[in-house]
Structure formats: C-alpha cells, structure tokens
Design a protein around this motif. Structure first.
Motif, short mmCIF file in Angstrom:
data_model
loop_
_atom_site.label_atom_id
_atom_site.label_comp_id
_atom_site.label_asym_id
_atom_site.label_seq_id
_atom_site.Cartn_x
_atom_site.Cartn_y
_atom_site.Cartn_z
N GLY A 72 0.84 -1.33 -0.03
CA GLY A 72 -0.06 -0.11 0.05
C GLY A 72 0.82 1.27 -0.11
N ARG A 73 0.49 2.34 -0.72
CA ARG A 73 1.05 3.55 -0.87
C ARG A 73 -0.11 4.48 -0.49
NH1 ARG A 73 4.24 1.87 -6.18
NH2 ARG A 73 5.57 0.39 -5.56
N ALA A 74 0.24 5.82 -0.44
CA ALA A 74 -0.57 6.97 -0.40
C ALA A 74 -1.21 7.11 -1.56
CB ALA A 74 0.11 8.17 0.05
N GLY A 75 -2.71 7.26 -1.54
CA GLY A 75 -3.18 7.24 -2.65
C GLY A 75 -4.12 5.98 -3.56
N ASP A 76 -3.41 4.82 -2.79
CA ASP A 76 -4.20 3.62 -3.21
C ASP A 76 -5.45 3.48 -2.44
OD1 ASP A 76 -1.96 3.02 -4.95
OD2 ASP A 76 -1.00 1.78 -3.34
N PRO A 77 -6.42 2.96 -3.04
CA PRO A 77 -7.83 3.10 -2.44
C PRO A 77 -7.75 2.12 -0.91
CG PRO A 77 -8.02 2.51 -4.43
CD PRO A 77 -6.64 2.58 -4.33
N LEU A 78 -7.47 1.10 -0.90
CA LEU A 78 -7.38 0.32 0.42
C LEU A 78 -6.41 0.68 1.39
CD1 LEU A 78 -7.89 -3.33 -1.16
CD2 LEU A 78 -9.40 -1.71 -0.47
N TYR A 79 -5.40 1.29 0.73
CA TYR A 79 -4.47 1.53 1.94
C TYR A 79 -4.98 2.96 2.65
CZ TYR A 79 -0.14 3.52 3.93
OH TYR A 79 1.00 3.84 4.94
N GLY A 80 -5.56 3.70 2.06
CA GLY A 80 -6.23 4.81 2.72
C GLY A 80 -7.34 4.40 3.54
N ILE A 81 -7.99 3.45 3.59
CA ILE A 81 -8.77 3.21 4.50
C ILE A 81 -8.49 2.10 5.52
CG2 ILE A 81 -11.08 3.88 2.96
CD1 ILE A 81 -11.10 0.46 2.43
N ARG A 82 -7.12 1.89 5.64
CA ARG A 82 -6.59 0.93 6.59
C ARG A 82 -7.08 1.01 8.10
NH1 ARG A 82 -2.94 4.39 5.55
NH2 ARG A 82 -1.45 5.09 7.01
N ARG A 83 -7.30 2.16 8.38
CA ARG A 83 -7.67 2.54 9.79
C ARG A 83 -9.11 2.60 9.80
NH1 ARG A 83 -2.96 1.31 11.28
NH2 ARG A 83 -1.38 2.62 11.14
N THR A 84 -9.81 3.00 9.06
CA THR A 84 -11.25 3.16 8.92
C THR A 84 -11.96 1.76 9.21
OG1 THR A 84 -11.28 4.98 7.73
CG2 THR A 84 -13.20 4.08 7.96
N LEU A 85 -11.05 0.59 8.63
CA LEU A 85 -11.74 -0.70 8.65
C LEU A 85 -11.57 -1.09 9.85
CD1 LEU A 85 -9.92 -2.03 5.37
CD2 LEU A 85 -12.30 -1.82 5.47
N GLN A 86 -10.72 -0.90 11.00
CA GLN A 86 -10.89 -1.25 12.29
C GLN A 86 -11.98 -0.57 13.12
OE1 GLN A 86 -8.57 -3.77 12.96
NE2 GLN A 86 -8.13 -3.69 10.82
N ILE A 87 -12.50 0.44 12.68
CA ILE A 87 -13.60 1.14 13.50
C ILE A 87 -14.95 0.47 13.36
CG2 ILE A 87 -14.57 3.26 13.88
CD1 ILE A 87 -12.22 4.87 12.38
N GLY A 88 -15.59 0.40 14.38
CA GLY A 88 -16.73 -0.24 14.54
C GLY A 88 -17.94 0.59 13.56
N ALA A 89 -18.64 -0.09 12.90
CA ALA A 89 -19.39 0.65 11.99
C ALA A 89 -20.32 1.65 12.68
CB ALA A 89 -20.46 -0.36 11.28
#
Length: 144
Positions: A72-89
């Motif tokens: 992952g690099r800055a600007g990559d879609p999945l890299y940009g949400i790596r922290r958000t994926l760890q948050i409860g919905a």
C-alpha cells in the motif's frame, strides 16, 4: 512458567477449574492442555475481536498486493482506509461510510475486503450484545 505455576498449586486447586480464559499465546494453551485437561479453554472477547481486526488487515494487504502488485501507498484505495476498517460501524460518520464504500468499490474488485469487514463487524456485534442477543447472533452466523 504458567504450567509450572499450575503444577505448584496442586490437584486440590486445579481439579476445581472448569473454564480457563486465555489470550492467544500458545504457551498458555499448552499449559492449560497439560495441567487442566478437563477445563474448557476460551479466548477472552478482547483478543477474539483483535484477531478479527487482524484478519481484515491481512485480507486488505493481500488484495492490495494482488490487484496493484505492490504494498500500500498513499493514494491507493485500500491503503487509504486501513484505519477506518478497524473502527466499529456504529462509530463511523456518514462521511466516513461514504468514503469507505467508495474506496472499497475502487480497490476491492472481488469484494474480499468487504466480506472480511462485514464478518468483523458481526463479530464485534456479538461481543457488544447482551448475552441473549449474542447467542442469537452466533446462531445466525453459524447457520449462514
């Protein structure tokens, strides 16, 4: 050390243990297996949820590598949400949900990360629910 400690306590102590809670360290599991063979071993909720979050991250990294051919690099879609994926919905704002959906659509062509994230959210819901609701949620997940 844990196995030695259990041995030192003697059978008067260990024979009364029916359930043993542990974290995912294999040393604890081995000690319980050897010294408390009749006890049921369970992971505590914190570590189960933590492992679920790690699985989401592993899937995200693998999909990132498979689709783009690099970490992952800055600007990559999945890299940009790596922290958000760890948050409860339940803690996500409408803006975060929109951003999450947009990035998943752009970077998760086979919906692998999306599926892992939804499973993680269900796992979190089980442990945040009251016992009767948690049991029902577990039954629904196992049936699915």
């Amino acid at each position: 050390a844990y196995g030695d400690w259990l041995t030192e306590q003697g059978p008067g102590f260990t024979s009364g243990i029916r359930t043993a809670t542990l974290d995912p360290f294999h040393g604890y599991a081995n000690a319980i297996r050897d010294e408390l063979p009749e006890a049921i071993t369970v992971l505590d909720a914190f570590h189960v949820v933590k492992l679920g979050g790690q699985v989401v991250d592993e899937v995200r990294r693998r999909v990132q590598q498979d689709t783009l051919g690099h970490r992952g690099r800055a600007g990559d879609p999945l890299y940009g949400i790596r922290r958000t994926l760890q948050i409860g919905a339940e803690h996500l704002t409408a803006k975060q949900i929109t951003r999450l959906n947009t990035k998943l659509e752009a970077g998760d062509p086979h919906h692998e990360v999306t599926l892992a994230w939804h499973c993680y959210q269900k796992l979190r819901a089980i442990y945040h629910a009251r016992p009767e609701t948690g049991r029902r949620l577990v039954a629904e997940i196992l049936a699915a």
